[in-house]
Motif scaffolding. Structure first.
Motif, PDB file in Angstrom:
ATOM      1  N   THR A  15       0.681  -0.859   0.188  1.00 24.32           N
ATOM      2  CA  THR A  15      -0.138   0.015  -0.056  1.00 24.32           C
ATOM      3  C   THR A  15       1.051   1.300  -0.250  1.00 24.32           C
ATOM      4  OG1 THR A  15      -1.709  -0.837   1.620  1.00 24.32           O
ATOM      5  CG2 THR A  15      -1.398   1.309   1.181  1.00 24.32           C
ATOM      6  N   LEU A  30      -2.560   5.305  -2.775  1.00 26.77           N
ATOM      7  CA  LEU A  30      -2.214   5.328  -4.278  1.00 26.77           C
ATOM      8  C   LEU A  30      -3.367   4.022  -4.689  1.00 26.77           C
ATOM      9  CD1 LEU A  30       1.129   6.614  -5.523  1.00 26.77           C
ATOM     10  CD2 LEU A  30      -1.047   6.973  -6.925  1.00 26.77           C
ATOM     11  N   ARG A  31      -3.904   3.652  -6.131  1.00 27.52           N
ATOM     12  CA  ARG A  31      -4.239   2.585  -5.903  1.00 27.52           C
ATOM     13  C   ARG A  31      -3.450   1.851  -7.073  1.00 27.52           C
ATOM     14  NH1 ARG A  31      -9.527   3.453  -8.289  1.00 27.52           N
ATOM     15  NH2 ARG A  31      -9.757   1.484  -8.288  1.00 27.52           N
ATOM     16  N   THR A  32      -1.954   1.233  -6.565  1.00 26.82           N
ATOM     17  CA  THR A  32      -0.941   0.342  -7.341  1.00 26.82           C
ATOM     18  C   THR A  32      -1.737  -0.936  -7.606  1.00 26.82           C
ATOM     19  OG1 THR A  32       0.318  -0.107  -5.247  1.00 26.82           O
ATOM     20  CG2 THR A  32       0.717   1.709  -5.939  1.00 26.82           C
ATOM     21  N   LYS A  33      -0.517  -1.019  -9.052  1.00 18.85           N
ATOM     22  CA  LYS A  33      -0.930  -2.481  -9.599  1.00 18.85           C
ATOM     23  C   LYS A  33       0.033  -3.363  -8.318  1.00 18.85           C
ATOM     24  CE  LYS A  33      -2.745  -2.278 -13.643  1.00 18.85           C
ATOM     25  NZ  LYS A  33      -2.781  -2.593 -15.277  1.00 18.85           N
ATOM     26  N   ALA A  38       5.192  -3.210  -7.428  1.00 15.50           N
ATOM     27  CA  ALA A  38       5.761  -2.418  -6.129  1.00 15.50           C
ATOM     28  C   ALA A  38       6.622  -2.273  -6.258  1.00 15.50           C
ATOM     29  CB  ALA A  38       4.568  -1.320  -5.577  1.00 15.50           C
ATOM     30  N   SER A  80       9.195   2.312  -7.076  1.00 22.05           N
ATOM     31  CA  SER A  80       8.576   2.593  -8.209  1.00 22.05           C
ATOM     32  C   SER A  80       7.882   1.673  -7.990  1.00 22.05           C
ATOM     33  CB  SER A  80       8.976   1.168  -8.686  1.00 22.05           C
ATOM     34  OG  SER A  80      10.567   2.029  -9.701  1.00 22.05           O
ATOM     35  N   CYS A  81       5.891   1.907  -9.006  1.00 22.80           N
ATOM     36  CA  CYS A  81       5.192   1.876  -8.913  1.00 22.80           C
ATOM     37  C   CYS A  81       4.349   1.934  -9.774  1.00 22.80           C
ATOM     38  CB  CYS A  81       4.377   2.330  -7.571  1.00 22.80           C
ATOM     39  SG  CYS A  81       4.097   3.688  -7.185  1.00 22.80           S
ATOM     40  N   THR A  82       2.737   1.388  -9.942  1.00 20.79           N
ATOM     41  CA  THR A  82       2.486   1.263 -11.225  1.00 20.79           C
ATOM     42  C   THR A  82       0.925   1.173 -10.842  1.00 20.79           C
ATOM     43  OG1 THR A  82       3.597  -0.360 -12.891  1.00 20.79           O
ATOM     44  CG2 THR A  82       1.706   0.405 -14.200  1.00 20.79           C
ATOM     45  N   VAL A  83       0.131   2.620 -11.561  1.00 24.24           N
ATOM     46  CA  VAL A  83      -1.195   2.822 -11.317  1.00 24.24           C
ATOM     47  C   VAL A  83      -1.866   2.769 -12.796  1.00 24.24           C
ATOM     48  CG1 VAL A  83      -0.639   4.003  -8.544  1.00 24.24           C
ATOM     49  CG2 VAL A  83      -0.948   4.973 -11.244  1.00 24.24           C
ATOM     50  N   ASP A 143      -1.797   2.662 -17.664  1.00 21.42           N
ATOM     51  CA  ASP A 143      -1.230   1.909 -16.772  1.00 21.42           C
ATOM     52  C   ASP A 143      -0.035   3.814 -16.795  1.00 21.42           C
ATOM     53  OD1 ASP A 143      -2.549   0.388 -16.003  1.00 21.42           O
ATOM     54  OD2 ASP A 143      -0.822  -0.962 -16.630  1.00 21.42           O
TER      55      ASP A 143
END
Length: 114
Positions: free
Chosen positions: A8, A16-19, A22, A53-56, A101
């Motif tokens: 989270t 952030l609503r990440t995929k 992360a 690093s993350c993807t949203v 994304d």
């Protein structure tokens, strides 16, 4: 024993609503090996910046410009194992491309465990 599966991520209290996927490099003191001519190996130290690093997914409510302009933030990475870290004075390092994304990379002061 539970292993890390989900993270989270929040900045300045906004989640952030990440995929999935992360990652957080904690930063801090990094060491580089330095082989010597007598066969021994020493090292030298240098400060390494943290990198989150993350993807949203791109959604209607994603504040893309706010993320692009992010500076001097407190960013928290919480693992589902119960461990958490904060990056203080955090900022976005990458230019943000939008599509299905949005990939985000954040740095700042070395991460501290909470």
């Amino acid at each position: 024993m539970k292993h890390h599966g989900r993270a989270t991520i929040s900045y300045n209290g906004k989640r952030l609503r990440t995929k999935e996927g992360a990652t957080l490099n904690l930063g801090g003191t990094g060491r580089t090996a330095e082989p010597l001519d007598d066969g021994s190996v020493g090292y030298f130290e240098a400060t390494t910046a943290p990198e989150l690093s993350c993807t949203v997914p791109l959604t209607q409510d994603l504040a893309v410009q706010e993320l692009r302009d992010l500076v001097d933030a407190n960013v928290v990475f919480e693992s589902d194992t119960g461990q958490s870290w904060v990056i203080r004075e955090a900022f976005t390092t990458n230019t943000i491309s939008v599509g299905r994304d949005v990939a985000i990379t954040i740095s700042g002061q070395p991460a501290e465990q909470l």
